[in-house]
Design an enzyme around this catalytic site. Sequence first.
Site, PDB file in Angstrom:
ATOM      1  N   SER A 265       0.658  -1.380  -0.112  1.00  0.00           N
ATOM      2  CA  SER A 265      -0.002   0.149   0.040  1.00  0.00           C
ATOM      3  C   SER A 265       0.855   1.428   0.343  1.00  0.00           C
ATOM      4  O   SER A 265       1.947   1.123   0.647  1.00  0.00           O
ATOM      5  CB  SER A 265      -0.912   0.047   1.198  1.00  0.00           C
ATOM      6  OG  SER A 265       0.007   0.262   2.375  1.00  0.00           O
ATOM      7  N   LYS A 266       0.322   2.196  -0.559  1.00  0.00           N
ATOM      8  CA  LYS A 266       0.817   3.628  -0.364  1.00  0.00           C
ATOM      9  C   LYS A 266       1.398   4.008   0.816  1.00  0.00           C
ATOM     10  O   LYS A 266       2.484   4.591   1.313  1.00  0.00           O
ATOM     11  CB  LYS A 266       0.034   4.648  -1.094  1.00  0.00           C
ATOM     12  CG  LYS A 266       0.489   5.651  -1.963  1.00  0.00           C
ATOM     13  CD  LYS A 266      -0.293   6.302  -2.805  1.00  0.00           C
ATOM     14  CE  LYS A 266      -1.427   7.370  -2.213  1.00  0.00           C
ATOM     15  NZ  LYS A 266      -2.119   8.117  -2.794  1.00  0.00           N
TER      16      LYS A 266
END
Length: 516
Positions: A265-266
């Site tokens: 995930s970012k």
Amino acid sequence: MDREVRVRFAPSPTGALHIGGVRTALYNYLFAKKHNGKMLLRIEDTDQTRFVSSAEDYIKEALEWAGIKLDESPWDGGDCAPYRQSERKPMYMQYAMKLVEEGNAYYAFDTPEELDAMRKRLEAAKVVSPAYNSITRNSMKNSLTLPESEVKDLLAAGVSYVIRLKVPRKEEIRLNDMIRGWVMVHSSAIDDKVLMKSDGMPTYHLANVVDDHLMKITHVIRGEEWLPSAPLHILLYKFLGWESTMPAFAHLPLILNPDGEGKLSKRKAAQYGFPVVPLKWMEEKDGQVTEVASFKEEGYLPDAMVNFLAFLGWNPGTDQEIYSMEELIKVFDIERIGKSGTKFDIAKAKWYNQQYVRKKTDEELAFFLKAEMKNQGIEVSDELAPKICGLMKERVTFPKDFGNEAIYFFKRPTQYDDQVISSKWTQETASLIQEFAQLLKAQTNVTADEAKHLLHNMLDAKGVKIGKVMQSLRVALTGQPAGPDLMQIIEILGANETSNRLSLAVNALKGKEIVA
Ligand code: GLU
């Protein structure tokens, strides 16, 4: 297989292409080229609400950067044009109609309120995943429950409708995934997915299957998140009579966060200090535009990134880790893709970058050194830049590191490494360095070899071992405790500048001499 291998990368232009998407494209490309096949790109833009206009250009540039070449695409055309689903809109209805006519799909006229009421009813009855399916469709407003004449009237009156797939109640759907082997799903677990939306656009599922068929795709290689959709797609192939040319499926393992928890995930990546997108991306949020960090901007070289991504879920089964794109094409084998998720290892990505920086010629790297120095207002000559790069390239991870690492070639040190000074800088060292400075002053030019002889002869005459002064000499000259070959540095700096720097250091460090 007697058919030509044809694979596709089918991104939805909803934002910046994620690094996982680049890996999917890369695996498709490697597979296609390995089998002398074709790789095509299709833009899946049927969801108008999530459309981001700059995303398509971004996808194109990201693939170009990575060296993934397309045989057919919205930009280069091809026999199956158009390659944007929004431009293919008129093609899909006939297939939806065929499904309706043959009893495999149906019209559904339920309003959003009615759908909401159904969901609430099912939730109240403690149904775990409320869905429009083979059971619940019987109490909804659709062409399976309404009399034929009423359906005709509703259609004639232009009442809004969707077309849903009529998923069989009891059927075992089997899929032989190239990576996972046999996957079995019972049709009761699948809901009656919408195939055509009320705006006349197909949904992802219908458009994806129709296009894969029309574009003669032989292998669908895509992320694991699409595995739950595969049984539905298989039903569609069957209902549309395309089973004999149905593509083979390969669902790639997930790329996980470095801690192994969840899909990359970012947020987690930012926490670990690395990007998740290949190129610079301007993100708009609450009316503000911010630049999202990217691999290219951080200094990752495309060939290093490709090599790293290839190994993120696949391995050749040997110890060799460095592979060019051409070499990857030769050894790539879908059978060697792992089933389980792979952790994103940024240290490994950096290692790959280092290896590829080292593979570059001094002349290629000179470009980066010159650019970095220019940013600091320093012009570096074409003659000098490759020399410095040759000396420094083992010491940098990113080409932009030259900006810091090589600065002492252009600026005199203003500070001297404390640890070396406080442990090595004696009165004797200082006077030896001063003497060496005097010897150099008499020279106009000095090569690395000459400098070495000068120093050795001077020390030999005094019976001093070289090891006693080496580190202090380096710190006096560069300020740094470590670096490349010192004599080479002296050659580049020149006899005069070296001499001046050494004298300056001896003066600046007066009073700091330790008692050995
Ligand atoms: N449009 C889908 C995506 O954005 C493609 C999935 C597939 O390859 O079938 O990932």
